[in-house]
Enzyme design. Structure first.
Site, PDB file in Angstrom:
ATOM      1  N   GLY B  12       0.832  -1.207   0.000  1.00  0.00           N
ATOM      2  CA  GLY B  12       0.000   0.000   0.000  1.00  0.00           C
ATOM      3  C   GLY B  12       0.855   1.242   0.000  1.00  0.00           C
ATOM      4  O   GLY B  12       1.901   1.284   0.630  1.00  0.00           O
ATOM      5  N   ASN B 113       5.824  -5.156   5.842  1.00  0.00           N
ATOM      6  CA  ASN B 113       6.356  -6.474   6.206  1.00  0.00           C
ATOM      7  C   ASN B 113       6.116  -7.550   5.156  1.00  0.00           C
ATOM      8  O   ASN B 113       6.912  -8.481   5.039  1.00  0.00           O
ATOM      9  CB  ASN B 113       5.925  -6.934   7.615  1.00  0.00           C
ATOM     10  N   ASP B 143       0.854   1.942   8.666  1.00  0.00           N
ATOM     11  CA  ASP B 143       0.333   1.170   9.798  1.00  0.00           C
ATOM     12  C   ASP B 143       1.269   1.122  11.005  1.00  0.00           C
ATOM     13  O   ASP B 143       0.856   0.754  12.087  1.00  0.00           O
ATOM     14  CB  ASP B 143       0.026  -0.263   9.351  1.00  0.00           C
ATOM     15  N   MET B 187      -7.924   3.608   9.530  1.00  0.00           N
ATOM     16  CA  MET B 187      -7.315   2.387   9.013  1.00  0.00           C
ATOM     17  C   MET B 187      -6.536   1.640  10.100  1.00  0.00           C
ATOM     18  O   MET B 187      -5.977   2.254  11.007  1.00  0.00           O
ATOM     19  CB  MET B 187      -6.375   2.717   7.855  1.00  0.00           C
ATOM     20  N   GLU B 244     -10.704   0.289  12.003  1.00  0.00           N
ATOM     21  CA  GLU B 244     -11.567  -0.527  11.133  1.00  0.00           C
ATOM     22  C   GLU B 244     -11.556  -1.985  11.593  1.00  0.00           C
ATOM     23  O   GLU B 244     -12.511  -2.712  11.397  1.00  0.00           O
ATOM     24  CB  GLU B 244     -11.091  -0.437   9.680  1.00  0.00           C
ATOM     25  N   GLN B 300      -6.004   8.859   4.232  1.00  0.00           N
ATOM     26  CA  GLN B 300      -4.987   8.629   5.268  1.00  0.00           C
ATOM     27  C   GLN B 300      -3.635   8.261   4.669  1.00  0.00           C
ATOM     28  O   GLN B 300      -2.598   8.539   5.246  1.00  0.00           O
ATOM     29  CB  GLN B 300      -5.434   7.509   6.204  1.00  0.00           C
TER      30      GLN B 300
END
Lengths: 406, 406
Positions: B12, B113, B143, B187, B244, B300
């Site tokens: 992402g 990762n 994240d 997120m 989420e 985001q």
């Protein structure tokens, strides 16, 4: 100066509605106003005697500069429609008693077309009863749906936020090696002005959105799916901008085609959501393609970190022009913007009769919506100057600083 | 310098992943690299011989400065997990044949990762077959769920966007004279780092959010409704931040409690949406209160107009440090950030074995989640320096300018 000033904010907030408040306050003070009151929660709060003296709050130039950068209505808002005068004279008697008690000479109300109805009724009542209080409307709405004025303060900043985030969303959608379909839902119940701002994303460095759907034109779900099928054959990512309020030919909201919770606000407007979600699900269900829905949601009206300097300045100016006109004896009017030149862009303020604006909704002209599900160059040209230039947020500790009421 | 450089982006996107690309490219060039290639769509694109020579694209200092401000992966991304070496030696033979053909000496991969798994496998294969190519991982993910590193580039900017928009949403919610309940979905599938950034909204000028729910702790819908009922008695507006990925005690995602369309991505992760919507509907259904759901959604990870300068700089530095280490002979490593001082904040880069990072997920420690449904001061203190300072967008024609690939 005959009496004090009172100012209120009403309806949905915008990123620059407080710049209009700053314009009213600063101009009033500069022109020798005595006291400037702020209604808390608009006319509804005033009926409960909720108000503040603004000089106590806006007592530094820094406070005024922060106010211009603070989203949402600093004084609080309300969605309250005054009853017809004939139906409830006691409401009007109560309001005017409070105004007289505060020695108000000038009453300013910052709001959209629902709020202009308040100015109309109050000035009608004043005329009828011989009150000398002057009533002036200051336009604001992200929806840009007010009549007469070239555009509304609040629209330019929302349009800039939409165009800027659309560029980012388009870039995000291009990332993967398979096509994604992104349906972005933009605010707009009956008028498509905000959604059409998505067209401004297209530039030297951006592919732009592929399709734009406004509520002014009936929406055909089958045709839409067909269009997506054809576009998806190109193998590239697709971004679609849709108004939350698009309707089918029989007048049904597209979001009503899905199951969901519904309710109605104080003005009888249906609260809506889920248009993009419905369409994305449809694309996946019918075409088997990966589709995502994004609702720009509340950020459209409160993203004060991405405002248009043009908009902030005009919002300030309509506030200042309104109090100036009131001091000069005008009443029952709204300040409107008149575009005197397109290139270079120049806009001045004028006065319009409030009766010509209250409760009237200005929609996107049909000739500005093209047959290939996009918008005309004239519409882009119309919006373009309104998103220009910036007012940098004052960043404190990594975040934009706002002015807090208490 | 032994051979050319190739760099790819995977997973992402973030707002600053291109700053790492700039760091790799610029440092490689400054240190005398010959050719610097970019894989188009990561390792998957490389398998199809999709690559560009970056010197052709990044040939001015302006281009590099725009690249740092361009959201989403400039080179395109992929979600592609390499097969185990034993299962598909031909895949590896193919990759290494292409690398040899391009005379690659240094292979850099910017990702989370899942992407570090690629570096691990390729460096394992190189070791096994005696290839001299150096493989280095450059961390990125909004994240913040990578092991060993103090935090991940991309997280700080996402946290800043979340905190800044949360301030605006809180201000928006306070506008009316009746309490509104806003549930904001952030997120985070399994790790609550991003959602906890909502706590940074609280400051002198902002009331902050009322409740924060992370996926690390089981979520109890009944307790939540009870909490909202109690808070609503204060008569003020309430803002709730939820990941989420919050789950009930039996391990079920909260959004799974509602009916909706579901699908699974290439890594077997469930695609989710609707947590906030589900909770807002529940509040309205059970308590009869007005509740709205806001999904911060894709913005985001792509709101490049609101990035953290600290984050941009660190993203650049991990890219630069990775190519430097590769030139110095390191392989099978990932650059990590080490916080050497908290106040004043200082961070340096170090190297870690890729095997210790690949496929490991770092969650928020339970002691940083408080019993009153909020986060501990230590967690706020940890995030605080990561959102500091800005890199102003280069505004052209009213909108942030990006660097376009073609």
């Amino acid at each position: 100066m005959n009496g004090n000033v009172i100012v209120g904010q009403s309806g949905g907030p915008t990123s620059v509605i407080n710049s209009s408040l700053a314009g009213v306050f600063k101009t009033a003070k500069d022109r020798g106003a005595n006291k400037v009151y702020g209604m808390i929660h608009g006319i509804k709060g005033l009926l409960d005697r909720q108000y503040v003296e603004l000089s106590d709050k806006l007592n530094t130039t820094m406070a005024i500069d922060l106010l211009k950068r603070t989203p949402s209505s600093y004084l609080g808002s309300c969605r309250y429609k005054l009853p017809e005068i004939a139906d409830s004279r006691e409401t009007y008697e109560k309001i005017f008693a409070i105004l007289d008690e505060l020695e108000i000479g000038y009453f300013l109300y910052i709001g959209g077309n629902d709020s202009m109805d308040t100015i109309k009724k109050l000035s009608d009542y004043a005329k009828e009863t011989g009150s000398a209080i002057k009533f002036m409307g200051v336009p604001k709405t992200i929806d840009n749906d007010l009549a007469i004025t070239d555009h509304t303060p609040g629209f330019g900043s929302a349009a800039k936020f939409i165009a800027a985030t659309m560029k980012e969303i388009i870039r995000d959608g291009l990332v993967y090696d398979y096509p994604t379909i992104t349906v972005v839902e933009i605010m707009g119940r009956n008028a498509g002005w905000l959604t059409s701002a998505a067209a401004l994303a297209k530039s030297d460095d951006c592919e732009g959105v592929d399709l734009i759907y406004l509520p002014e034109k009936p929406f055909d779900v089958e045709k839409f799916i067909k269009k997506i099928r054809n576009l998806s054959k190109t193998g590239r990512s697709i971004v679609v901008a849709v108004s939350e309020g698009i309707k089918t030919a029989d007048g049904k909201f597209v979001f009503e085609l899905a199951e969901h919770v519904e309710f109605v606000d104080a003005f009888g407007h249906k609260q809506m959501s889920g248009t993009a979600k419905f369409l994305a699900n449809k694309i996946t269900a019918v075409l088997g393609l990966k589709a995502r829905a994004i609702e720009l949601s509340t950020l459209q009206r409160c993203a004060a970190h991405m405002t248009s300097r043009t908009d902030i300045t005009e919002a300030y100016n309509v506030g200042g022009a309104a109090i100036k006109a009131a001091f000069e004896g005008e009443t029952g009017k709204v300040v409107v913007l008149k575009r005197v030149s397109d290139d270079p862009y120049m806009c001045i303020t004028e006065l319009a009769d409030v009766g010509k604006i209250a409760n009237v909704e200005k929609k996107v002209p049909l000739e500005w919506i093209t047959d290939d599900d996009y918008v005309a160059q004239d519409l882009i040209h119309y919006i373009h100057p309104l998103i220009q230039a910036e007012l940098s947020p004052i960043m404190v500790d990594g975040l934009p600083r706002h002015l807090k009421v208490n």
